[in-house]
Design a protein around this motif. Sequence first.
Motif, PDB file in Angstrom:
ATOM      1  N   SER A  50      -6.545   6.896  -3.222  1.00 38.72           N
ATOM      2  CA  SER A  50      -5.777   6.236  -2.205  1.00 38.72           C
ATOM      3  C   SER A  50      -6.924   5.957  -1.097  1.00 38.72           C
ATOM      4  N   GLY A  82      -7.333   2.296   0.475  1.00 38.87           N
ATOM      5  CA  GLY A  82      -6.789   2.016   1.704  1.00 38.87           C
ATOM      6  C   GLY A  82      -7.631   1.576   2.979  1.00 38.87           C
ATOM      7  N   PHE A  90       0.647  -1.172  -0.050  1.00 39.09           N
ATOM      8  CA  PHE A  90      -0.157  -0.177   0.137  1.00 39.09           C
ATOM      9  C   PHE A  90       0.795   1.196  -0.168  1.00 39.09           C
ATOM     10  N   ALA A 143      -3.318   6.491   4.293  1.00 37.00           N
ATOM     11  CA  ALA A 143      -3.672   7.540   3.001  1.00 37.00           C
ATOM     12  C   ALA A 143      -3.761   9.053   3.112  1.00 37.00           C
ATOM     13  N   GLY A 158      -0.949   6.965  -6.198  1.00 41.01           N
ATOM     14  CA  GLY A 158      -1.610   8.253  -5.669  1.00 41.01           C
ATOM     15  C   GLY A 158      -0.910   9.456  -6.045  1.00 41.01           C
ATOM     16  N   SER A 197       3.307   6.282   5.650  1.00 43.88           N
ATOM     17  CA  SER A 197       2.248   5.381   5.459  1.00 43.88           C
ATOM     18  C   SER A 197       3.028   4.076   5.871  1.00 43.88           C
ATOM     19  N   LEU A 219       0.493   4.227  -2.852  1.00 40.66           N
ATOM     20  CA  LEU A 219       0.350   5.619  -2.745  1.00 40.66           C
ATOM     21  C   LEU A 219       1.606   6.134  -3.338  1.00 40.66           C
TER      22      LEU A 219
END
Length: 228
Positions: A175, A179, A138, A191, A146, A213, A142
């Motif tokens: 995001s 998330g 993740f 996020a 993202g 994050s 991001l």
Amino acid sequence: MSILDAYIVDTSLVIQDFLKALPLVAWVLFVVHGLAKWSYLWARSRWGEGVGVYFARKVIHMAAGGLVALLVPFLFREPWVPLILGLVLAVYVYIPHRTGRLMKWFQDPGNISEVYYCVSWGLAAFLAWPFDVRIAVFPLFLMSFGDGVTGIIRGIRQRRRVKSWDGTLGFLAVSLPVGVAVFGLAGGIAALAAALAEKSGLVDDNISVPAVSLAILLAAHQAGALPA
């Protein structure tokens, strides 16, 4: 199993993972030297040189780093090959800055953030591995998708590299749903924190976004606050 046990080198696994990585390396090189260059030419013809370079950088973020990051939990069985790949690619994109032979369709002589991106990519997977390698995906998502969408929005709308709120909203639109869907409340907080870190510009976002994050997700994991 202790944390250190996860980093014990198993030669057979490293070799297997290295062989699995070869097609991914070929894909990354194709994106850098093919897809990104085409994207640069397309965006430059519409919005100018600066946007063209910025656009190509974000295409590399998403099509190379982002796509490969999503495959990490499914392809690799140990943490060393992802780390080594990230560091090798960091050297690969740093050398042109040292020699002055930039890949001008995506490299800026005054900005080596692509080097930070590669290092962060490798380190995130490496650090998360003993806990759950999926936790690393993740932050890499991001940093890749993202921030990639953020850059494209700002490049097209602002026609320059600027930390505007329209890009931040794009970051959150991509995001936050992912998330929350994957990691629940902790994913949403990660996020949001990453989006604010990116917007602040206090630290290069290729460092701040994955660091913030990943720290939140690891803390949530240790507290037992992540969905099973």
